[in-house]
Design a protein around this motif. Sequence first.
Motif, mmCIF file in Angstrom:
data_model
loop_
_atom_site.group_PDB
_atom_site.id
_atom_site.type_symbol
_atom_site.label_atom_id
_atom_site.label_comp_id
_atom_site.label_asym_id
_atom_site.label_seq_id
_atom_site.Cartn_x
_atom_site.Cartn_y
_atom_site.Cartn_z
ATOM 1 N N ALA A 79 -7.954 5.830 2.480
ATOM 2 C CA ALA A 79 -7.547 5.643 1.081
ATOM 3 C C ALA A 79 -6.658 4.415 0.909
ATOM 4 N N GLY A 80 -6.307 3.751 2.037
ATOM 5 C CA GLY A 80 -5.493 2.545 1.954
ATOM 6 C C GLY A 80 -4.003 2.781 2.167
ATOM 7 N N ILE A 81 -3.651 3.972 2.678
ATOM 8 C CA ILE A 81 -2.245 4.302 2.938
ATOM 9 C C ILE A 81 -2.012 4.251 4.445
ATOM 10 N N HIS A 82 -1.016 3.497 4.877
ATOM 11 C CA HIS A 82 -0.741 3.365 6.306
ATOM 12 C C HIS A 82 0.004 4.603 6.816
ATOM 13 N N ALA A 83 -0.632 5.284 7.749
ATOM 14 C CA ALA A 83 -0.052 6.498 8.312
ATOM 15 C C ALA A 83 -0.397 6.566 9.793
ATOM 16 N N ALA A 84 0.338 7.389 10.532
ATOM 17 C CA ALA A 84 0.098 7.547 11.966
ATOM 18 C C ALA A 84 0.461 8.962 12.388
ATOM 19 N N LYS A 103 9.040 1.875 13.808
ATOM 20 C CA LYS A 103 10.359 1.246 13.694
ATOM 21 C C LYS A 103 10.305 -0.008 12.839
ATOM 22 N N GLU A 104 9.159 -0.702 12.894
ATOM 23 C CA GLU A 104 8.996 -1.925 12.106
ATOM 24 C C GLU A 104 8.708 -1.620 10.633
ATOM 25 N N GLY A 105 8.512 -0.343 10.312
ATOM 26 C CA GLY A 105 8.266 0.031 8.921
ATOM 27 C C GLY A 105 6.819 -0.084 8.485
ATOM 28 N N ARG A 106 5.890 -0.075 9.445
ATOM 29 C CA ARG A 106 4.465 -0.211 9.091
ATOM 30 C C ARG A 106 3.902 1.060 8.449
ATOM 31 N N TYR A 107 4.518 2.193 8.746
ATOM 32 C CA TYR A 107 4.005 3.463 8.247
ATOM 33 C C TYR A 107 4.982 4.092 7.254
ATOM 34 N N LYS A 108 4.450 4.605 6.154
ATOM 35 C CA LYS A 108 5.266 5.383 5.214
ATOM 36 C C LYS A 108 5.257 6.863 5.582
ATOM 37 N N ILE A 109 4.163 7.286 6.239
ATOM 38 C CA ILE A 109 4.005 8.702 6.572
ATOM 39 C C ILE A 109 3.659 8.824 8.054
#
Length: 629
Positions: A79-84, A103-109
């Motif tokens: 859906a275009g949301i960065h998650a891991a 840590k670099e802030g690539r993921y919101k969730i």
Amino acid sequence: MDERIKLLKKYFGYDDFREGQEELTGSILNGTDTLGIMPTGAGKSICFQIPALLLEGITLVISPLISLMKDQVSTLNQAGIHAAFLNSSLTAGQYRLALSYAKEGRYKIIYVAPERLITEEFLEFALNTRISMVSVDEAHCVSQWGQDFRPSYLKIVEFLDRLPVRPVLSAFTATATREVIEDIIRILRLKAPTVKVTGFDRKNLYFAVETPKDKFEALKNYMQDYKDQSGIIYCLTRKVVEEVCDRLNREGVPVTRYHAGLSDAERKTNQEDFIYDRKPIMVATNAFGMGIDKSNVRFVIHYNMPKNIESYYQEAGRAGRDGESAFCILLYSGQDVITNQFFIENNNDNEELDPETLKAVKERDRERLKKMTFYCFTNECLRDYILRYFGEYGTNYCGNCSNCLTQFEESDVTDISMKLIGCVSQSRQRYGMGVIVDTVHGNKTAKLRQYHMDENEFYGSLAKEAVYRLRQVLNYLVLEDYLFLTNEEYSILKLTDKSWEVLEGKKEIIMKLAKEREISKKEKVKKSGLKKAAEKDARKTGNGKQNYEEADEVLFELLRKLRSDIAKEEKIPPYIVFSDKTLLELCLHMPLSEEDMLSISGIGRFKYDKYGERFMEAIKEYKEKAETD
């Protein structure tokens, strides 16, 4: 426009919130602890995913199963949301890389297993990262009274206590009684939480209980009609899974299997075969299914009765997550009760509990099994029975379950009842249901002779009655408190105050018994998906073409083929591209412009940019061909 609605449309393709979502997302964004009880398919994930996108820091989603995390993260990324996700399926190198990206802030969730929370490596990350929200998925796992208690969930509070700043806490589950809800609030220490129960009813699901003499023959008959659909067949034991899977394979049904006895590699392969529709039908134990967000499951058949209503409703709820019609059939036999009783008495899942608590848990499990068994014998509305269990009360008629579609007639069973209760009394309330039925039926068994039940005054007094009818009446007497079934390891029938009213001839027992079943109910279930929606749309628009359904059926299959091709290219499950419901709307409205395409439920900006042109081209080609034909 509300920023939440913008994100809802952009990433998920929906114009409005569903019931409960607006209140729950608003509560979280206001910084209030939040608990949402929403049925499967009601959109629980959006309730924490939308706030996660608006909060400044990271959201941690605590999830119990690897499959659940992978599925959720894959859907978000599509859906275009960065998650891991962070769990044991990652190598040490992959885990460290994911943490460094976090840590670099690539993921919101970030989805994380509860076992990982208090490990040194994860704590080092968490203590030096701004965590705005912790969301607990499948929150019933925190309660020892829940159907799926996981001691690892108790680590959540320990983790929260170690954080320098307590984030807002949210929790979600699909099935929870009032007791479990109170447990979740207490154990997670939710502070003056917003609690929203949207209701447990899944109106699109058809429920039925059957007691066939030959379960496999009944199952085979269903597979003749539905083997081209996706479905799950639940069995109580690994052995039954193997037997059913092997026999269905020999019948040419595209089926695979899943249970804890298989290797990790085979479980992974079989699960992917099911998710990617290479083998659309899964035969499994209850080890399979939690977190499998497969939207196009059209049926769930329980080959055996589960041990409680919570488990049954959660497993049955994996059908029809797209909101389209689906059916849930339970094939009951008395052996299912015995098998479940054995599981309860030999349960080693809760070894961490002290003896007194373990005793209480077993007592509760026996009571739940009793209520599950009553579900299989009630002549009342099946949906209403389930909803009442969770504290909701309806009209006792849904029009979409086997009991509501069965004709009943009232029958006087006072004489049968007097003899059954009399037999219990004469035997000094020492035996269970099987012995009492065998006695009044006059069976000549070694067990009855050993117990001297062949000397009981009521031995053979109901020899002319069918055994299944005697069991029906006996279950009704227990259900209506004319007899009491204990919760001991070996359940015993006991008399109640109401027993004497019957024995003394002061009470007439009138019971509803099935007269005949409507053959049309199977056809009612079968008419689902595209055909049902096409009829509804035709009525609404006044479209009177006789070939309306047939033509759109062709387009539906064309779009399913395109979806499958895209899924193979991107190595993702087909339903993550578009759900069946979205394909259905594409068939009904045939959009050929960006504006029209974005008006379809389930198509947001991100997915339009990825897939819109290809689907519009397919629709255009179909329409041109239809016009020339």
